[in-house]
Scaffold this active site. Structure first.
Site, mmCIF file in Angstrom:
data_model
loop_
_atom_site.group_PDB
_atom_site.id
_atom_site.type_symbol
_atom_site.label_atom_id
_atom_site.label_comp_id
_atom_site.label_asym_id
_atom_site.label_seq_id
_atom_site.Cartn_x
_atom_site.Cartn_y
_atom_site.Cartn_z
ATOM 1 N N GLY A 161 -8.661 -5.831 -81.777
ATOM 2 C CA GLY A 161 -8.094 -6.104 -80.464
ATOM 3 C C GLY A 161 -8.828 -5.258 -79.428
ATOM 4 N N ASP A 196 -8.941 -10.519 -79.749
ATOM 5 C CA ASP A 196 -7.747 -10.688 -78.903
ATOM 6 C C ASP A 196 -7.623 -9.495 -77.980
ATOM 7 O OD1 ASP A 196 -6.792 -9.652 -81.848
ATOM 8 O OD2 ASP A 196 -5.741 -8.599 -80.233
ATOM 9 N N MET A 218 -7.112 -1.701 -87.824
ATOM 10 C CA MET A 218 -6.188 -1.110 -88.791
ATOM 11 C C MET A 218 -6.869 -0.408 -89.978
ATOM 12 S SD MET A 218 -3.335 -4.175 -88.686
ATOM 13 C CE MET A 218 -2.136 -3.316 -89.667
ATOM 14 N N GLU A 219 -8.191 -0.219 -89.918
ATOM 15 C CA GLU A 219 -8.875 0.358 -91.091
ATOM 16 C C GLU A 219 -9.932 1.426 -90.782
ATOM 17 O OE1 GLU A 219 -9.028 -3.089 -90.544
ATOM 18 O OE2 GLU A 219 -7.277 -3.560 -91.785
ATOM 19 N N GLU A 221 -13.596 -11.929 -92.989
ATOM 20 C CA GLU A 221 -14.562 -10.938 -92.493
ATOM 21 C C GLU A 221 -15.761 -10.750 -93.424
ATOM 22 O OE1 GLU A 221 -11.772 -8.091 -89.723
ATOM 23 O OE2 GLU A 221 -11.539 -7.928 -91.879
#
Ligand code: ADE
Length: 249
Positions: free
Chosen positions: A98, A219, A195-196, A32
């Site tokens: 996602g 995804d 997740m962050e 990233e």
């Protein structure tokens, strides 16, 4: 007399250092941020704990680029260090996510208008899912100015159809389940899951640092995730990097 000038010099240089505008650019994984690192000039590196920060210039702007690591604790730690050790004036999170809005497909971009921690559960005390003790809202709100800048940059870099704004939900789980992703969309109206972002948002909010999260969909978070994710990781991460480069032009 000499002492007076020495003191004056210290004060002036401290103020000059403190007044340099510096933007932090954070990604959770190497993929990233690796599109950005070769573009940095005048690079200096600093390690704090196990954490590496790349300080330099990007398009003549002062930046610090760093990998937070995956998950909310890593994001919170990184944001704290950016606030306390690097005096950053703004934070841009770049990365992949996602899709939780059914209409979104890999390579689409979501720019955060709100961030929520979907795994915060104090429902036993009557709180809605995602609401932390001591807060009025479960959504952390990014800087409107940065959202606008990111949106314009993303539309310029990628075209209008591919870009949207909306809520991003964060939790310490990789979502790969049809029912779970449908729940996240219904409960939080989240367009993307990762997740962050919301952990970064909570800490940035504590320090009053403006921030925005830019996520390219890798995804569908529905179980087909593992395969698409691995295939899409690099190209989708580069998508978000292209937006940052456009933003800092
Ligand atoms: N990052 C990219 N895809 C994700 C997913 N499905 N869940 C959580 N974080 C992600």
């Amino acid at each position: 007399m000499l002492r007076f000038f020495a003191l004056l010099f210290t004060i002036i240089s401290f103020n000059t250092a403190a007044s340099v505008e510096r933007t932090a650019i954070v990604g959770a994984m190497d993929v990233e941020i690796e599109g950005l690192l070769p573009k940095l000039t005048d690079v200096e590196e600093k390690t704090i704990g196990k954490h590496l920060f790349h300080i330099g210039q990007l398009n003549n702007k002062s930046v610090v680029v760093t990998k937070s690591g995956v998950g909310k604790v890593n994001a919170a730690l990184t944001t704290t260090l950016l606030a306390t050790e690097f005096n950053v004036n703004s934070i841009i999170f770049t990365g992949i996510a996602g899709a939780s809005a059914p209409e979104l497909e890999p390579m689409d971009v979501v720019i955060s208008t709100g961030l929520v921690q979907h795994d915060v559960d104090l429902t036993v005390f009557g709180s809605p899912m995602g609401l932390l003790d001591g807060y009025d809202s479960r959504e952390f709100l990014p800087s409107e100015a940065l959202v606008k800048q990111a949106l314009t940059a993303a539309q310029t870099a990628l075209g209008k159809e591919q870009v949207t704004t909306g809520i991003i939900a964060s939790g310490d789980q990789f979502i790969a389940d049809k029912e779970k992703v449908a729940y996240l969309y219904k409960e939080f109206q989240a367009k993307a899951v990762e997740m962050e972002g919301a952990a970064l948002a909570q800490v940035a909010d504590q320090f009053d640092i403006p921030y925005v999260v830019i996520r390219t969909i890798s995804d569908k978070a529905d179980g087909s995730a593992a395969l698409t994710y691995e295939e899409m990781k690099k190209s989708t991460a580069d998508n978000s990097v292209a937006i940052i480069l456009e933003m800092l032009k």
